[in-house]
Scaffold this motif. Sequence first.
Motif, PDB file in Angstrom:
ATOM      1  N   ARG A 292       0.789  -1.229   0.000  1.00 34.60           N
ATOM      2  CA  ARG A 292       0.000   0.000   0.000  1.00 34.60           C
ATOM      3  C   ARG A 292       0.823   1.281   0.000  1.00 34.60           C
ATOM      4  O   ARG A 292       0.492   2.240  -0.690  1.00 34.60           O
ATOM      5  N   PHE A 293       1.916   1.355   0.780  1.00 34.22           N
ATOM      6  CA  PHE A 293       2.634   2.610   0.940  1.00 34.22           C
ATOM      7  C   PHE A 293       3.779   2.799  -0.053  1.00 34.22           C
ATOM      8  O   PHE A 293       4.364   3.879  -0.118  1.00 34.22           O
ATOM      9  N   GLY A 294       4.102   1.787  -0.839  1.00 35.78           N
ATOM     10  CA  GLY A 294       5.145   1.914  -1.843  1.00 35.78           C
ATOM     11  C   GLY A 294       6.543   1.870  -1.247  1.00 35.78           C
ATOM     12  O   GLY A 294       6.737   1.723  -0.028  1.00 35.78           O
ATOM     13  N   ASP A 295       7.527   2.034  -2.116  1.00 36.73           N
ATOM     14  CA  ASP A 295       8.941   1.959  -1.722  1.00 36.73           C
ATOM     15  C   ASP A 295       9.636   3.278  -2.021  1.00 36.73           C
ATOM     16  O   ASP A 295       9.348   3.942  -3.012  1.00 36.73           O
ATOM     17  N   VAL A 296      10.573   3.637  -1.150  1.00 35.18           N
ATOM     18  CA  VAL A 296      11.420   4.812  -1.342  1.00 35.18           C
ATOM     19  C   VAL A 296      12.771   4.324  -1.833  1.00 35.18           C
ATOM     20  O   VAL A 296      13.464   3.584  -1.123  1.00 35.18           O
ATOM     21  N   ASN A 297      13.153   4.730  -3.030  1.00 35.91           N
ATOM     22  CA  ASN A 297      14.416   4.287  -3.612  1.00 35.91           C
ATOM     23  C   ASN A 297      15.488   5.355  -3.434  1.00 35.91           C
ATOM     24  O   ASN A 297      15.212   6.543  -3.542  1.00 35.91           O
ATOM     25  N   GLY A 298      16.710   4.902  -3.142  1.00 34.10           N
ATOM     26  CA  GLY A 298      17.845   5.808  -3.084  1.00 34.10           C
ATOM     27  C   GLY A 298      18.314   6.170  -1.694  1.00 34.10           C
ATOM     28  O   GLY A 298      19.414   6.727  -1.538  1.00 34.10           O
ATOM     29  N   TYR A 299      17.526   5.895  -0.669  1.00 33.31           N
ATOM     30  CA  TYR A 299      17.954   6.199   0.693  1.00 33.31           C
ATOM     31  C   TYR A 299      18.944   5.127   1.156  1.00 33.31           C
ATOM     32  O   TYR A 299      18.704   3.933   0.986  1.00 33.31           O
ATOM     33  N   ASP A 300      20.041   5.553   1.752  1.00 35.37           N
ATOM     34  CA  ASP A 300      21.093   4.640   2.186  1.00 35.37           C
ATOM     35  C   ASP A 300      20.769   4.108   3.584  1.00 35.37           C
ATOM     36  O   ASP A 300      21.258   4.607   4.591  1.00 35.37           O
ATOM     37  N   GLY A 301      19.928   3.098   3.613  1.00 39.26           N
ATOM     38  CA  GLY A 301      19.535   2.518   4.890  1.00 39.26           C
ATOM     39  C   GLY A 301      18.159   1.894   4.797  1.00 39.26           C
ATOM     40  O   GLY A 301      17.460   2.012   3.790  1.00 39.26           O
ATOM     41  N   GLY A 302      17.791   1.198   5.859  1.00 33.82           N
ATOM     42  CA  GLY A 302      16.515   0.521   5.892  1.00 33.82           C
ATOM     43  C   GLY A 302      15.377   1.444   6.264  1.00 33.82           C
ATOM     44  O   GLY A 302      15.563   2.613   6.605  1.00 33.82           O
ATOM     45  N   ARG A 303      14.176   0.938   6.218  1.00 32.42           N
ATOM     46  CA  ARG A 303      13.002   1.726   6.549  1.00 32.42           C
ATOM     47  C   ARG A 303      12.676   1.597   8.036  1.00 32.42           C
ATOM     48  O   ARG A 303      13.138   0.677   8.719  1.00 32.42           O
ATOM     49  N   LEU A 304      11.864   2.520   8.533  1.00 32.35           N
ATOM     50  CA  LEU A 304      11.440   2.477   9.926  1.00 32.35           C
ATOM     51  C   LEU A 304      10.378   1.411  10.125  1.00 32.35           C
ATOM     52  O   LEU A 304       9.474   1.260   9.295  1.00 32.35           O
ATOM     53  N   LEU A 305      10.473   0.692  11.235  1.00 36.45           N
ATOM     54  CA  LEU A 305       9.425  -0.230  11.625  1.00 36.45           C
ATOM     55  C   LEU A 305       8.444   0.489  12.535  1.00 36.45           C
ATOM     56  O   LEU A 305       8.826   1.356  13.325  1.00 36.45           O
ATOM     57  N   ALA A 306       7.196   0.137  12.427  1.00 35.97           N
ATOM     58  CA  ALA A 306       6.170   0.776  13.253  1.00 35.97           C
ATOM     59  C   ALA A 306       6.268   0.275  14.687  1.00 35.97           C
ATOM     60  O   ALA A 306       6.540  -0.907  14.927  1.00 35.97           O
ATOM     61  N   PRO A 307       6.044   1.156  15.658  1.00 29.89           N
ATOM     62  CA  PRO A 307       5.984   0.695  17.048  1.00 29.89           C
ATOM     63  C   PRO A 307       4.744  -0.155  17.281  1.00 29.89           C
ATOM     64  O   PRO A 307       3.850  -0.234  16.424  1.00 29.89           O
ATOM     65  N   GLU A 308       4.689  -0.806  18.428  1.00 28.88           N
ATOM     66  CA  GLU A 308       3.513  -1.588  18.778  1.00 28.88           C
ATOM     67  C   GLU A 308       2.357  -0.658  19.122  1.00 28.88           C
ATOM     68  O   GLU A 308       2.542   0.397  19.726  1.00 28.88           O
ATOM     69  N   LEU A 309       1.170  -1.057  18.741  1.00 27.02           N
ATOM     70  CA  LEU A 309      -0.018  -0.306  19.123  1.00 27.02           C
ATOM     71  C   LEU A 309      -0.244  -0.427  20.628  1.00 27.02           C
ATOM     72  O   LEU A 309       0.012  -1.486  21.217  1.00 27.02           O
ATOM     73  N   PRO A 310      -0.697   0.632  21.273  1.00 33.94           N
ATOM     74  CA  PRO A 310      -0.984   0.544  22.707  1.00 33.94           C
ATOM     75  C   PRO A 310      -2.191  -0.350  22.960  1.00 33.94           C
ATOM     76  O   PRO A 310      -3.035  -0.538  22.074  1.00 33.94           O
ATOM     77  N   PRO A 311      -2.293  -0.918  24.161  1.00 39.07           N
ATOM     78  CA  PRO A 311      -3.451  -1.759  24.464  1.00 39.07           C
ATOM     79  C   PRO A 311      -4.730  -0.928  24.565  1.00 39.07           C
ATOM     80  O   PRO A 311      -4.688   0.291  24.731  1.00 39.07           O
ATOM     81  N   GLY A 312      -5.859  -1.617  24.470  1.00 40.42           N
ATOM     82  CA  GLY A 312      -7.136  -0.917  24.597  1.00 40.42           C
ATOM     83  C   GLY A 312      -7.605  -0.384  23.264  1.00 40.42           C
ATOM     84  O   GLY A 312      -7.009  -0.618  22.219  1.00 40.42           O
ATOM     85  N   SER A 313      -8.677   0.362  23.300  1.00 42.02           N
ATOM     86  CA  SER A 313      -9.246   0.925  22.084  1.00 42.02           C
ATOM     87  C   SER A 313      -9.619   2.376  22.314  1.00 42.02           C
ATOM     88  O   SER A 313      -9.799   2.821  23.434  1.00 42.02           O
ATOM     89  N   LEU A 314      -9.713   3.097  21.215  1.00 41.11           N
ATOM     90  CA  LEU A 314     -10.039   4.518  21.281  1.00 41.11           C
ATOM     91  C   LEU A 314     -10.879   4.874  20.074  1.00 41.11           C
ATOM     92  O   LEU A 314     -10.537   4.534  18.944  1.00 41.11           O
ATOM     93  N   LYS A 315     -11.988   5.552  20.308  1.00 41.69           N
ATOM     94  CA  LYS A 315     -12.853   5.983  19.219  1.00 41.69           C
ATOM     95  C   LYS A 315     -13.086   7.485  19.344  1.00 41.69           C
ATOM     96  O   LYS A 315     -13.091   8.035  20.440  1.00 41.69           O
ATOM     97  N   PRO A 316     -13.239   8.177  18.221  1.00 38.06           N
ATOM     98  CA  PRO A 316     -13.534   9.605  18.284  1.00 38.06           C
ATOM     99  C   PRO A 316     -14.801   9.878  19.088  1.00 38.06           C
ATOM    100  O   PRO A 316     -15.746   9.101  19.059  1.00 38.06           O
ATOM    101  N   ARG A 317     -14.789  10.982  19.808  1.00 38.96           N
ATOM    102  CA  ARG A 317     -15.938  11.351  20.631  1.00 38.96           C
ATOM    103  C   ARG A 317     -16.797  12.380  19.912  1.00 38.96           C
ATOM    104  O   ARG A 317     -16.511  12.773  18.786  1.00 38.96           O
ATOM    105  N   GLY A 318     -17.858  12.862  20.584  1.00 36.54           N
ATOM    106  CA  GLY A 318     -18.756  13.844  19.995  1.00 36.54           C
ATOM    107  C   GLY A 318     -18.076  15.176  19.769  1.00 36.54           C
ATOM    108  O   GLY A 318     -16.982  15.427  20.267  1.00 36.54           O
ATOM    109  N   ARG A 319     -18.763  16.074  19.031  1.00 37.67           N
ATOM    110  CA  ARG A 319     -18.152  17.330  18.616  1.00 37.67           C
ATOM    111  C   ARG A 319     -18.775  18.532  19.302  1.00 37.67           C
ATOM    112  O   ARG A 319     -18.547  19.650  18.884  1.00 37.67           O
ATOM    113  N   THR A 320     -19.591  18.311  20.325  1.00 38.12           N
ATOM    114  CA  THR A 320     -20.265  19.450  20.960  1.00 38.12           C
ATOM    115  C   THR A 320     -19.265  20.334  21.667  1.00 38.12           C
ATOM    116  O   THR A 320     -18.293  19.852  22.252  1.00 38.12           O
ATOM    117  N   ARG A 321     -19.505  21.635  21.598  1.00 39.00           N
ATOM    118  CA  ARG A 321     -18.606  22.601  22.231  1.00 39.00           C
ATOM    119  C   ARG A 321     -18.734  22.509  23.746  1.00 39.00           C
ATOM    120  O   ARG A 321     -19.824  22.397  24.281  1.00 39.00           O
TER     121      ARG A 321
END
Length: 321
Positions: A292-321
Amino acid sequence: MSNLDRKASLSVCGGRGFVVAEPVRELLTPRRVRLGESTEVRRLLPNLGRRMVGAWAFVDHYGPDDIADEPGMQVPPHPHMGLQTVSWLHDGEVLHRDSLGSLQRIGPRELGLMTSGRAISHSEESPKPHARYLHGAQLWVALPDAHRHVEPRFEHHPGLPVVTAPGLTATVILGALDGAASPGTTYTPIVGADIALGEGAEARLPLDPNFEYAVLAMSGAAEVDGVPVLPGSMLYLGCGRSELPLRASSDAALMLLGGEPFEEEIVMWWNFIGRSQEDISRAREDWMEGVRFGDVNGYDGGRLLAPELPPGSLKPRGRTR
């Protein structure tokens, strides 16, 4: 630029519940974050109690750093989704590579604007050889839901419009200011401007009262609406302003960030912006599996690995002021 925090946390941002509807003077202090071996940044957004300013969702300020005997910026290939990155320099250069095949040197006061849309990856590094000093800001703009799956693109704009007044020069980075409009692509009502003040200058900058604003201090000694701002700090100003008083006791540089309050709530984690934890989990999985994200060519080194997702879940909340 990547968020290299290996313990990245999920954040709910946006929505008018986070917006201050009247003018305020809220001074934000940065959190210091290491990027690689030789670059330390001061992270202003997201900040405790202040997650966004308009669609601006992430602000790092770095330098001025003496990198004459250092490698300088070295950010390996990493992914982005659902946002735009804005690269802005006062000193030095950054070499940008991305999975579209872009290869571009970005110099001082040139706009490097990358729209990640559905998915992109890129790297950033100081060229070899490079200038002695590196000083700039890296910012993200959240894409609204209607445009967050657009095709990725990269823009480089070396010439930007300028607004002048006695003792003041403002370069319009994104959006429009005092009738001058940036050529950079935007998806929400927004403004970003680089403001240079001469020693002793006093000016009043025209603002849109429907926008919320913040000012990032880049260098020098200045007052924003009577509040002294030190380099690396940011003053949140709220909404309801039609002008902004500025004063400089030395040559100073500021960045004005503003926009219409972002209606949607977003979930931001590591280098991704989505609308649910499911969006984030799928993006992480795709990056780790090399799709999905494609490849970056020409950089002298490997790519970053993603950190682990934190435990639990999070959903967007309401938008009321």
